[in-house]
Scaffold this motif. Structure first.
Motif, PDB file in Angstrom:
ATOM      1  N   HIS A  48       0.831  -1.214   0.000  1.00  0.00           N
ATOM      2  CA  HIS A  48       0.000   0.000   0.000  1.00  0.00           C
ATOM      3  C   HIS A  48       0.860   1.257   0.000  1.00  0.00           C
ATOM      4  CE1 HIS A  48      -3.877   1.946   0.399  1.00  0.00           C
ATOM      5  NE2 HIS A  48      -3.440   2.658   1.426  1.00  0.00           N
ATOM      6  N   ILE A  52      -2.628   2.214   6.080  1.00  0.00           N
ATOM      7  CA  ILE A  52      -3.866   1.762   5.449  1.00  0.00           C
ATOM      8  C   ILE A  52      -4.990   1.747   6.478  1.00  0.00           C
ATOM      9  CG2 ILE A  52      -3.318  -0.682   5.854  1.00  0.00           C
ATOM     10  CD1 ILE A  52      -4.666  -1.294   3.158  1.00  0.00           C
ATOM     11  N   THR A  53      -6.127   2.329   6.128  1.00  0.00           N
ATOM     12  CA  THR A  53      -7.264   2.369   7.051  1.00  0.00           C
ATOM     13  C   THR A  53      -7.940   1.010   7.098  1.00  0.00           C
ATOM     14  OG1 THR A  53      -8.865   3.013   5.359  1.00  0.00           O
ATOM     15  CG2 THR A  53      -7.649   4.793   6.474  1.00  0.00           C
ATOM     16  N   GLN A  55     -11.018   0.408   6.499  1.00  0.00           N
ATOM     17  CA  GLN A  55     -11.899   0.281   5.331  1.00  0.00           C
ATOM     18  C   GLN A  55     -11.105  -0.149   4.094  1.00  0.00           C
ATOM     19  OE1 GLN A  55     -11.783   3.024   7.285  1.00  0.00           O
ATOM     20  NE2 GLN A  55     -13.765   2.943   8.346  1.00  0.00           N
ATOM     21  N   GLU A  56      -9.926   0.433   3.906  1.00  0.00           N
ATOM     22  CA  GLU A  56      -9.075   0.059   2.772  1.00  0.00           C
ATOM     23  C   GLU A  56      -8.599  -1.384   2.904  1.00  0.00           C
ATOM     24  OE1 GLU A  56      -7.025   4.359   1.618  1.00  0.00           O
ATOM     25  OE2 GLU A  56      -6.250   3.186   3.319  1.00  0.00           O
ATOM     26  N   SER A  59     -11.342  -3.740   1.983  1.00  0.00           N
ATOM     27  CA  SER A  59     -11.504  -3.754   0.530  1.00  0.00           C
ATOM     28  C   SER A  59     -10.417  -4.594  -0.133  1.00  0.00           C
ATOM     29  CB  SER A  59     -11.469  -2.325  -0.010  1.00  0.00           C
ATOM     30  OG  SER A  59     -11.530  -2.320  -1.419  1.00  0.00           O
ATOM     31  N   LYS A  60      -9.172  -4.414   0.304  1.00  0.00           N
ATOM     32  CA  LYS A  60      -8.056  -5.167  -0.283  1.00  0.00           C
ATOM     33  C   LYS A  60      -8.199  -6.667  -0.021  1.00  0.00           C
ATOM     34  CE  LYS A  60      -5.249  -1.727  -1.686  1.00  0.00           C
ATOM     35  NZ  LYS A  60      -4.668  -1.588  -3.043  1.00  0.00           N
TER      36      LYS A  60
END
Length: 252
Positions: A48, A52-53, A55-56, A59-60
């Protein structure tokens, strides 16, 4: 007995209870770390390029949104265990996950092999960095630069003769790696001179259990070093920093 003394004794009792729970459930740490590695979380954070949050990360990982809280709880535990860390994002109130020194050691280009009995790994699915191999450690061990016996005190289950056989198989496996090869174990080391009385007593309880339930035993530093020497290793470093357990690094 006055009230203050009673409160102190009660607090000591509760702390002792927490100490016992921590050791009884210590396997949860390795399970949680194994889960993070199987999901590829260290690779995702590394690739990343910035914090990285949650939420991210969800998603990943391509997991359902409703699993966000579960992932947060897993990451919270691994942060407490110093495998990851949280940092504030620039110009935002959100926080993002970053790697620590411990998780940075998980090289994205490194391939790990989980070696266990065939029926244990039969249904496991390989990933890019993680392979599963079934077999018998008394016969042969898959090729590797580093062999790591996970947090289950593997070797204390066995007699000296059987431990010697396992260590010799390890020595044969890392021979081709030259100076890079090593074996890392986390196991109990008896040390009456340095350990607190309660720790020594707990280690001796395990020694009796090994005698009664299986064929193994707990060993002193000198006894471990003798086994390493007989197996063909030349150097070892023993670091007592896992509560009852010590990290043992053995070099050819």
């Amino acid at each position: 007995m006055d009230l203050n003394q009673s409160l102190v004794e009660a607090n000591e009792l509760f702390e002792a209870q927490a100490h016992i729970y921590r050791h009884v459930l210590n396997y949860t740490t390795s399970m949680s770390l194994g889960c993070a590695l199987e999901l590829g979380i260290p690779d995702i954070i590394h690739n990343h390029g910035k914090p990285i949050t949650i939420q991210e990360l969800v998603s990943k990982l391509n997991i359902p949104i409703e699993k966000t809280l579960h992932l947060q709880r897993l990451m919270r535990f691994l942060i407490h265990s110093n495998f990851f860390s949280l940092t504030k994002l620039h110009d935002q109130e959100d926080e993002g996950y970053i790697l620590t020194t411990a998780s940075k050691s998980w090289n994205p280009r490194m391939t790990c092999t989980v070696f266990d009995l065939l029926h244990v790994v039969a249904d496991k699915i390989d990933t890019r960095n993680l392979k599963y191999v079934g077999g018998d450690m008394f016969s042969s061990i898959p090729s590797a630069d580093v062999i790591f016996f996970k947090l289950k005190n593997v070797l204390h289950n066995w007699t000296d003769d059987n431990v010697l056989k396992i260590l010799k198989r390890c020595r044969e496996t890392i021979r081709l790696s030259g100076d890079k090869g090593k074996v890392i174990m986390i196991d109990i080391v008896l040390d009456e001179a340095q350990d607190r009385h309660e720790i020594t007593e707990t280690k001796m309880v395990f020694d009796v259990l090994m005698m009664v339930l299986v064929t193994g035993r707990e060993r002193t530093k000198v006894e471990w070093e003798q086994l390493f020497l007989e197996a063909g290793f030349s150097q070892c470093k023993i670091t007592p920093n896992f509560g009852m357990r010590s990290v043992m690094e053995v070099l050819p």
